[in-house]
Design a protein around this motif. Structure first.
Motif, PDB file in Angstrom:
ATOM      1  N   ASN A 187       9.017 -61.978  67.085  1.00 39.67           N
ATOM      2  CA  ASN A 187       8.625 -61.473  65.739  1.00 39.67           C
ATOM      3  C   ASN A 187       8.796 -60.143  65.553  1.00 39.67           C
ATOM      4  OD1 ASN A 187       8.646 -64.733  65.317  1.00 39.67           O
ATOM      5  ND2 ASN A 187       7.136 -64.332  63.534  1.00 39.67           N
ATOM      6  N   ASN A 188       9.393 -59.722  64.806  1.00 41.62           N
ATOM      7  CA  ASN A 188       9.604 -58.274  64.086  1.00 41.62           C
ATOM      8  C   ASN A 188       8.792 -58.076  62.808  1.00 41.62           C
ATOM      9  OD1 ASN A 188      12.341 -56.573  65.435  1.00 41.62           O
ATOM     10  ND2 ASN A 188      11.631 -58.269  66.413  1.00 41.62           N
ATOM     11  N   TYR A 189       8.132 -56.732  62.850  1.00 38.61           N
ATOM     12  CA  TYR A 189       7.580 -56.376  61.460  1.00 38.61           C
ATOM     13  C   TYR A 189       7.745 -54.863  61.692  1.00 38.61           C
ATOM     14  CZ  TYR A 189       3.790 -54.650  64.556  1.00 38.61           C
ATOM     15  OH  TYR A 189       3.007 -53.631  65.305  1.00 38.61           O
ATOM     16  N   GLY A 190       7.475 -54.251  60.487  1.00 41.11           N
ATOM     17  CA  GLY A 190       7.691 -52.810  60.186  1.00 41.11           C
ATOM     18  C   GLY A 190       8.449 -52.528  59.054  1.00 41.11           C
ATOM     19  N   PRO A 191       8.909 -51.089  58.671  1.00 44.45           N
ATOM     20  CA  PRO A 191       9.396 -50.640  57.792  1.00 44.45           C
ATOM     21  C   PRO A 191      10.486 -51.416  57.251  1.00 44.45           C
ATOM     22  CG  PRO A 191       8.800 -48.852  59.146  1.00 44.45           C
ATOM     23  CD  PRO A 191       8.674 -50.173  59.726  1.00 44.45           C
ATOM     24  N   ARG A 192      10.819 -51.625  55.965  1.00 44.22           N
ATOM     25  CA  ARG A 192      12.126 -51.815  55.452  1.00 44.22           C
ATOM     26  C   ARG A 192      12.505 -53.633  55.644  1.00 44.22           C
ATOM     27  NH1 ARG A 192      13.077 -47.273  58.347  1.00 44.22           N
ATOM     28  NH2 ARG A 192      13.344 -45.486  57.341  1.00 44.22           N
ATOM     29  N   GLN A 193      11.485 -54.190  55.687  1.00 40.03           N
ATOM     30  CA  GLN A 193      11.658 -55.725  55.965  1.00 40.03           C
ATOM     31  C   GLN A 193      11.693 -56.400  54.561  1.00 40.03           C
ATOM     32  OE1 GLN A 193       8.643 -57.699  58.270  1.00 40.03           O
ATOM     33  NE2 GLN A 193      10.298 -59.341  59.070  1.00 40.03           N
ATOM     34  N   PHE A 194      12.569 -57.335  54.594  1.00 44.73           N
ATOM     35  CA  PHE A 194      12.768 -58.067  53.183  1.00 44.73           C
ATOM     36  C   PHE A 194      11.555 -58.709  52.742  1.00 44.73           C
ATOM     37  CE2 PHE A 194      14.674 -61.176  50.402  1.00 44.73           C
ATOM     38  CZ  PHE A 194      15.410 -60.357  49.543  1.00 44.73           C
ATOM     39  N   PRO A 195      11.195 -58.586  51.600  1.00 43.48           N
ATOM     40  CA  PRO A 195      10.048 -59.043  51.042  1.00 43.48           C
ATOM     41  C   PRO A 195       9.432 -60.868  51.069  1.00 43.48           C
ATOM     42  CG  PRO A 195      10.836 -57.483  49.655  1.00 43.48           C
ATOM     43  CD  PRO A 195      11.940 -57.961  50.636  1.00 43.48           C
ATOM     44  N   GLU A 196      10.445 -61.389  51.715  1.00 48.50           N
ATOM     45  CA  GLU A 196      10.032 -62.718  51.831  1.00 48.50           C
ATOM     46  C   GLU A 196       9.599 -63.009  53.204  1.00 48.50           C
ATOM     47  OE1 GLU A 196      13.870 -64.988  51.559  1.00 48.50           O
ATOM     48  OE2 GLU A 196      14.386 -64.341  53.390  1.00 48.50           O
ATOM     49  N   LYS A 320       0.559 -48.556  60.384  1.00 48.15           N
ATOM     50  CA  LYS A 320       1.879 -47.771  59.927  1.00 48.15           C
ATOM     51  C   LYS A 320       2.659 -48.490  58.988  1.00 48.15           C
ATOM     52  CE  LYS A 320       2.255 -44.895  64.146  1.00 48.15           C
ATOM     53  NZ  LYS A 320       3.113 -44.547  65.466  1.00 48.15           N
ATOM     54  N   THR A 321       2.935 -49.864  59.093  1.00 50.37           N
ATOM     55  CA  THR A 321       3.631 -50.745  58.222  1.00 50.37           C
ATOM     56  C   THR A 321       3.024 -50.808  56.861  1.00 50.37           C
ATOM     57  OG1 THR A 321       4.527 -52.013  60.273  1.00 50.37           O
ATOM     58  CG2 THR A 321       4.770 -52.950  58.135  1.00 50.37           C
ATOM     59  N   ILE A 322       1.561 -51.147  56.676  1.00 50.26           N
ATOM     60  CA  ILE A 322       1.093 -51.238  55.549  1.00 50.26           C
ATOM     61  C   ILE A 322       1.161 -49.815  54.688  1.00 50.26           C
ATOM     62  CG2 ILE A 322      -0.923 -51.428  54.398  1.00 50.26           C
ATOM     63  CD1 ILE A 322      -1.768 -53.485  56.517  1.00 50.26           C
ATOM     64  N   GLN A 323       1.029 -48.778  55.488  1.00 49.48           N
ATOM     65  CA  GLN A 323       1.042 -47.535  54.832  1.00 49.48           C
ATOM     66  C   GLN A 323       2.772 -47.321  54.359  1.00 49.48           C
ATOM     67  OE1 GLN A 323      -1.716 -45.232  54.495  1.00 49.48           O
ATOM     68  NE2 GLN A 323      -0.233 -44.663  52.948  1.00 49.48           N
ATOM     69  N   TRP A 324       3.568 -47.518  55.195  1.00 48.16           N
ATOM     70  CA  TRP A 324       5.072 -47.461  54.666  1.00 48.16           C
ATOM     71  C   TRP A 324       5.199 -47.997  53.479  1.00 48.16           C
ATOM     72  CZ3 TRP A 324       9.392 -49.811  53.367  1.00 48.16           C
ATOM     73  CH2 TRP A 324      10.385 -49.364  53.262  1.00 48.16           C
ATOM     74  N   TYR A 325       4.680 -49.187  53.093  1.00 49.69           N
ATOM     75  CA  TYR A 325       4.823 -49.920  51.969  1.00 49.69           C
ATOM     76  C   TYR A 325       4.106 -49.285  51.012  1.00 49.69           C
ATOM     77  CZ  TYR A 325       7.864 -53.712  54.250  1.00 49.69           C
ATOM     78  OH  TYR A 325       8.707 -54.490  54.721  1.00 49.69           O
ATOM     79  N   ASP A 327       3.718 -46.178  50.507  1.00 44.62           N
ATOM     80  CA  ASP A 327       4.420 -45.089  50.371  1.00 44.62           C
ATOM     81  C   ASP A 327       5.880 -45.109  49.753  1.00 44.62           C
ATOM     82  OD1 ASP A 327       1.926 -43.634  51.089  1.00 44.62           O
ATOM     83  OD2 ASP A 327       3.013 -43.094  53.263  1.00 44.62           O
ATOM     84  N   ASN A 328       6.451 -46.433  49.683  1.00 46.11           N
ATOM     85  CA  ASN A 328       7.703 -46.761  49.460  1.00 46.11           C
ATOM     86  C   ASN A 328       7.954 -47.813  48.463  1.00 46.11           C
ATOM     87  OD1 ASN A 328       9.475 -44.897  51.476  1.00 46.11           O
ATOM     88  ND2 ASN A 328       7.816 -45.534  52.675  1.00 46.11           N
ATOM     89  N   ARG A 333      10.554 -52.321  45.425  1.00 46.67           N
ATOM     90  CA  ARG A 333      10.198 -52.783  44.159  1.00 46.67           C
ATOM     91  C   ARG A 333      11.225 -53.602  43.387  1.00 46.67           C
ATOM     92  NH1 ARG A 333       6.243 -54.981  41.587  1.00 46.67           N
ATOM     93  NH2 ARG A 333       4.953 -53.402  42.118  1.00 46.67           N
ATOM     94  N   PRO A 334      12.680 -52.857  43.685  1.00 43.25           N
ATOM     95  CA  PRO A 334      13.631 -53.558  43.091  1.00 43.25           C
ATOM     96  C   PRO A 334      14.097 -55.155  43.883  1.00 43.25           C
ATOM     97  CG  PRO A 334      14.234 -51.329  43.714  1.00 43.25           C
ATOM     98  CD  PRO A 334      12.794 -51.630  44.070  1.00 43.25           C
TER      99      PRO A 334
END
Length: 351
Positions: A187-196, A320-325, A327-328, A333-334
């Motif tokens: 299972n992957n996690y990190g920045p830019r993962q679709f919100p579902e 790092k992942t939580i901080q990315w969300y 900050d971005n 949001r869209p």
């Protein structure tokens, strides 16, 4: 080196493109149909580079693929384009069969036609890298881990479609000689993962004070891999892997789903304090059909043969992942509004 990346506007695909652009001198042709989970905003930082090109195309379209191979003359293919959400595969399996099986077949045939016409030197150097999942192996008990020799036993329409695509890639190597490599990741996690998906869903629901739905009692176990570590592993497989072989990629970070959710809650409470602890938002919901109990990866082969090791621990990666969300918001949001407007996101639960 020019690499044709399918699905490069998706979560893992965009991480791969970012890695190729920042850590190698490769040129990238990103081929993506821009379905619901793709987002060109994920590639805004590289879009202006002379080493990057985007082509909107469907991997089921043989004529479009032939044109792309003829135009761009790639040295390798990294095939990430796929339907990948288990819940969606249960609700609508047809799209998974179409993209993951028919699409992979169509891409393999286009690659074979192109590869067959190359010079002997370029034929020998060409690689077709198929990126897959550990879910093809099925469910583990409380001990053991998946190795590259573990028999396939998929239990969802998604994992069955990926297992089928793995077999197609293997067959095209053994039957036609196409130089393929396969990787199966956890299972992957990190920045830019679709919100579902589990982790961004928990982060964003937690930020907004919405329920945090968890299947069953949250006891299902997964091995978690930071997407940037995965991108580094995929480059190692592409450039060092042996044709006809497969490589498991894992983060050595097994966690119960409920532990993932409580970790997100506690870090959000630390970083963005709320009136009440966010653990109070956890809501247990009916388990999903055929929910595999445990996945775990034995990644000793990629460690020993290709020299890859994950850089992130789960503790460093999730922070790092939580901080990315945090900050971005302009990125998520869209997408968040789009999915909630469709009435779907609130019904999804932790995998």
């Amino acid at each position: 080196m020019k690499i044709l990346v399918t699905g490069g506007a998706g979560f893992i695909g965009s991480a791969v493109v970012h890695h190729l652009m920042s850590a190698t001198d490769a040129s990238v042709v990103n081929v993506d149909a821009l379905t619901y989970a793709a987002n060109l905003a994920s590639l805004a930082e590289v879009a202006g580079s002379s080493r990057y090109q985007f082509e909107k195309a469907d991997i089921r379209d043989a004529a479009a693929l032939d044109r792309l191979f003829a135009t761009h003359q790639p040295d390798a293919v990294m095939h990430l384009a796929a339907e990948s959400h288990v819940d969606r595969s249960i609700d609508g399996p047809a799209a998974f069969i179409e993209t993951n099986l028919l699409g992979t077949y169509t891409l393999l045939e286009a690659a074979r036609r192109y590869w067959s016409a190359l010079s002997a030197e370029r034929k020998a150097a060409f690689r077709f890298h198929h990126i897959s999942t550990d879910e093809v192996y099925g469910s583990l008990g409380e001990i053991g881990a998946f190795t590259e020799a573990t028999p396939y036993s998929p239990n969802s329409p998604y994992s069955a479609s990926k297992a089928g695509s793995d077999h197609l890639v293997n067959a095209w190597h053994h039957t036609y000689g196409l130089p393929t490599v396969i990787s199966n990741c956890s299972n992957n996690y990190g920045p830019r993962q679709f919100p579902e998906k589990l982790i961004p869903l928990m982060i964003l629901n937690g930020l907004e004070g919405k329920p945090l739905p968890v299947y069953g009692q949250g006891q299902n176990i997964r091995d978690w891999l930071h997407v940037e570590d995965h991108a580094r592993a995929l480059w190692a497989v592409l450039t060092k892997g042996q044709p006809g072989e497969s490589y498991n990629v894992g983060g050595a970070a097994e966690r119960r789903n409920i532990d993932i959710v409580t970790t997100v809650c506690d870090l959000l409470d630390e970083l963005v304090p709320a009136e009440k602890p966010r653990r109070a938002l956890i809501t247990y919901v009916q388990d999903r059909p055929g929910h595999d109990f445990r996945y775990a990866i034995d990644a000793s082969r990629i460690h020993g043969e290709l020299g890859w090791q994950p850089v992130e621990t789960f503790e460093t990666g999730i922070r790092k992942t939580i901080q990315w969300y945090l900050d971005n918001e302009a990125w998520w949001r869209p997408l968040r509004d789009q999915v909630y407007d469709g009435g779907r996101l609130g019904t999804l639960a932790a995998r």
